[in-house]
Each structure stands twice: as C-alpha cells, then as structure tokens.
Write a protein that holds these residues in place. Structure first.
Motif, PDB file in Angstrom:
ATOM      1  N   GLN A  29      55.931  54.914 -27.404  1.00 11.12           N
ATOM      2  CA  GLN A  29      56.806  55.369 -27.180  1.00 11.12           C
ATOM      3  C   GLN A  29      57.916  54.522 -27.385  1.00 11.12           C
ATOM      4  OE1 GLN A  29      56.403  56.471 -23.429  1.00 11.12           O
ATOM      5  NE2 GLN A  29      55.409  58.858 -23.812  1.00 11.12           N
ATOM      6  N   ILE A  30      58.544  53.827 -27.237  1.00 13.44           N
ATOM      7  CA  ILE A  30      59.781  52.888 -27.443  1.00 13.44           C
ATOM      8  C   ILE A  30      60.095  52.620 -28.424  1.00 13.44           C
ATOM      9  CG2 ILE A  30      60.943  51.114 -27.204  1.00 13.44           C
ATOM     10  CD1 ILE A  30      59.759  50.924 -24.192  1.00 13.44           C
ATOM     11  N   ILE A  31      59.146  52.539 -29.274  1.00 10.14           N
ATOM     12  CA  ILE A  31      59.274  51.628 -31.217  1.00 10.14           C
ATOM     13  C   ILE A  31      59.546  53.935 -31.683  1.00 10.14           C
ATOM     14  CG2 ILE A  31      57.813  51.407 -33.158  1.00 10.14           C
ATOM     15  CD1 ILE A  31      56.650  49.106 -30.960  1.00 10.14           C
ATOM     16  N   LYS A  32      58.733  54.690 -31.072  1.00  4.67           N
ATOM     17  CA  LYS A  32      58.931  55.596 -32.343  1.00  4.67           C
ATOM     18  C   LYS A  32      60.519  56.443 -31.760  1.00  4.67           C
ATOM     19  CE  LYS A  32      57.074  60.726 -31.610  1.00  4.67           C
ATOM     20  NZ  LYS A  32      56.324  61.237 -31.398  1.00  4.67           N
ATOM     21  N   ASN A  33      60.758  56.851 -30.161  1.00 12.17           N
ATOM     22  CA  ASN A  33      62.056  56.737 -30.046  1.00 12.17           C
ATOM     23  C   ASN A  33      63.405  55.772 -30.911  1.00 12.17           C
ATOM     24  OD1 ASN A  33      61.384  59.471 -29.064  1.00 12.17           O
ATOM     25  ND2 ASN A  33      60.040  58.403 -27.584  1.00 12.17           N
ATOM     26  N   TYR A  34      62.910  55.308 -30.529  1.00 11.11           N
ATOM     27  CA  TYR A  34      64.135  54.308 -30.697  1.00 11.11           C
ATOM     28  C   TYR A  34      64.166  52.909 -31.830  1.00 11.11           C
ATOM     29  CZ  TYR A  34      65.220  55.737 -26.167  1.00 11.11           C
ATOM     30  OH  TYR A  34      65.637  56.910 -24.716  1.00 11.11           O
ATOM     31  N   ARG A  35      62.662  53.297 -32.083  1.00  9.63           N
ATOM     32  CA  ARG A  35      62.491  52.079 -33.716  1.00  9.63           C
ATOM     33  C   ARG A  35      62.732  50.511 -33.599  1.00  9.63           C
ATOM     34  NH1 ARG A  35      61.449  56.554 -35.550  1.00  9.63           N
ATOM     35  NH2 ARG A  35      61.776  57.706 -36.979  1.00  9.63           N
ATOM     36  N   LEU A  36      63.048  49.994 -32.172  1.00 12.32           N
ATOM     37  CA  LEU A  36      62.842  48.641 -32.456  1.00 12.32           C
ATOM     38  C   LEU A  36      62.205  48.596 -31.075  1.00 12.32           C
ATOM     39  CD1 LEU A  36      66.210  47.847 -32.187  1.00 12.32           C
ATOM     40  CD2 LEU A  36      65.170  46.976 -33.545  1.00 12.32           C
ATOM     41  N   ASP A  37      61.040  47.454 -31.329  1.00 15.44           N
ATOM     42  CA  ASP A  37      60.484  46.856 -29.721  1.00 15.44           C
ATOM     43  C   ASP A  37      61.167  46.737 -28.931  1.00 15.44           C
ATOM     44  OD1 ASP A  37      60.822  44.048 -29.800  1.00 15.44           O
ATOM     45  OD2 ASP A  37      59.915  44.391 -31.592  1.00 15.44           O
TER      46      ASP A  37
END
Length: 200
Positions: A29-37
């Motif tokens: 979800q973090i990568i999907k919404n914020y584009r960073l790990d």
C-alpha cells in the motif's frame, strides 16, 4: 431592549487525529500510494528533520514525517491539494505549505540525491549493468523528456506556452540501470526542443 451583541459561546477547538500512514499501511500500500518503499521514506525523514522541524509551542504543528508523507502523496497522485488534505486530516493550506517546504528542501539538496557517474569505476559498473539487461554496450544512462504543466509565470509567460495551449516546463531526466535518476534538468520552457536541452 438589550442592543448589545450576544457573544458566541466558546467552543473547544478539536484537531483531527493525524495518523502516520507508515504505522498502519502494508508495504504494498505504501509503494502504491507514495511511490517509495518504507525504508526510503524513513531516510527522507532523517535527512529533512533539521530543516523542516518547526520551532513552535503549538500542539497542532505538523511533524516532519507527516509533512513528507503529504508531499509524497501529492507527487505520486497529482491530485488536488484539498483531496490530499482530506486523506491526511489537514487543511488545503497546510498541504500547500508542506509542498512548498519539502520541495525547496529537495531542490536545495539535489546533489545529495542525484549523482551522475564521474569515476571510471562507477561508469564501468553502470555499463556492465546495462549490458546485463539486454546486451546493449557502452550505456551510461537512459534519457527521456517530459512536459510538466505549470501555472503561468509572472515573467515571460509567453515563452512557456506549449503548442497544445498550456504553460509547461520541458524536463529531461537520465536514469541508471536500477531506474534511479542520475541527472535532471528542469529549467527549460515547454516549447524548447529536446535536442537543444541535451546539447546545452
């Protein structure tokens, strides 16, 4: 008859709970919404901590972590500031201030983030990595350009009008074999030809 204005009853000001998305979102979800790990976002927190921490006695000031998360969501989604604000429990004006502060911090420290290879060892490693991808020899980077729509500048605004009728910047970027930017040029008006930017 009493002509004095009735004073409004005092109401206690309530602040919405501003949860840090890293506390409850999955890695996906973090990568999907914020584009960073998660680790990269923590690194950003640490690097910006001193610059973005506000010296205030107000209990409602935004933490550095929340400021960074708000701006990353804005960058990743391209959505309206009021939508980003609603998602993070802050006002549209707060989002605007965060975008301004974090963006200035990033551009002011750009050399920390973007490093074009200069040593022969680094160049050789990148060329080997590109060769491993598709056996294409002697490649130091993949380059492309894109148009970013902007508000009309107050000076020389006609220079920024792209052929489709809107104001834009022509941004050139170079990535290495790991999809990391090693160079970004973000100063040319939209109508500027790609070859001109490259030659410059």
């Amino acid at each position: 008859m009493n002509n004095r204005k009735k004073s409004r009853p005092l109401t206690r000001r309530l602040f919405r709970d501003r949860l840090n998305p890293l506390d409850f979102m999955t890695d996906g979800q973090i990568i999907k919404n914020y584009r960073l790990d998660r680790a990269s976002i923590y690194d950003l927190y640490e690097e910006m901590q001193d610059d973005l921490k506000k010296s205030t006695h107000r209990s409602s000031s935004l933490s550095v972590s929340l400021q960074v998360m708000i701006v990353l969501r804005y960058y990743a989604s391209g959505s309206y500031m009021n939508v980003i604000g609603d998602a993070h429990g802050v006002s549209e004006m707060a989002v605007s201030r965060c975008v301004n502060a974090v963006s200035k911090n990033i551009t002011g420290n750009i050399q920390r983030y973007l490093k074009f290879p200069v040593s022969n060892v680094n160049k050789q490693n990148i060329m080997y990595d590109f060769y491993d991808i598709n056996e294409f020899p002697l490649v130091l980077g993949a380059i492309d350009g894109t148009l970013i729509r902007i508000k009309a500048p107050s000076v020389d605004e006609h220079l920024y009008v792209y052929r489709k009728g809107y104001h834009a910047l022509n941004i050139q970027g170079v990535c290495n074999s790991n999809n990391r930017f090693t160079n970004v040029v973000a100063r040319w008006p939209g109508p500027t030809h790609d070859s001109y930017i490259w030659n410059d």
